[in-house]
Write a protein that holds these residues in place. Sequence first.
Motif: not given
Length: 115
Positions: A17, A20, A23, A25, A28, A31-32, A77, A81
């Motif tokens: 957590r 992450y 990480t 935005t 993220k 990822d969603l 992603r 990155n």
Amino acid sequence: MGRTTSKDAQALIHSLRSAYAATPTSLKIIDLYVGFAVLAAIIQVVYMAIVGSFPFNSFLSGVLSCIGTAVLAVCLRIQVNKENKEFKDLPPERAFADFVLCNLVLHLVIMNFLG
């Protein structure tokens, strides 16, 4: 023995957590999107298990579309990155253009498979 396993699991979750949280935005959001695509595929499989798979090619098209989109988003992603050294020369705009083009080809194939 059970206590240390529980503490190790809590330490691992806390470590993940906190890592992450650093990480960016944009990653993220990707990822969603991947999570949504996988969830949609799971819902379709559960629906097929409950109701049945009468038009089986429609079921396959829906699931393969979701999984293919998730795979392409994971590739996006990886390319976007900043910590990934393999794609440091690739601009994010080019990676997004590749993602859009591959999604277009994927969905054209899926539409063709539907009939």
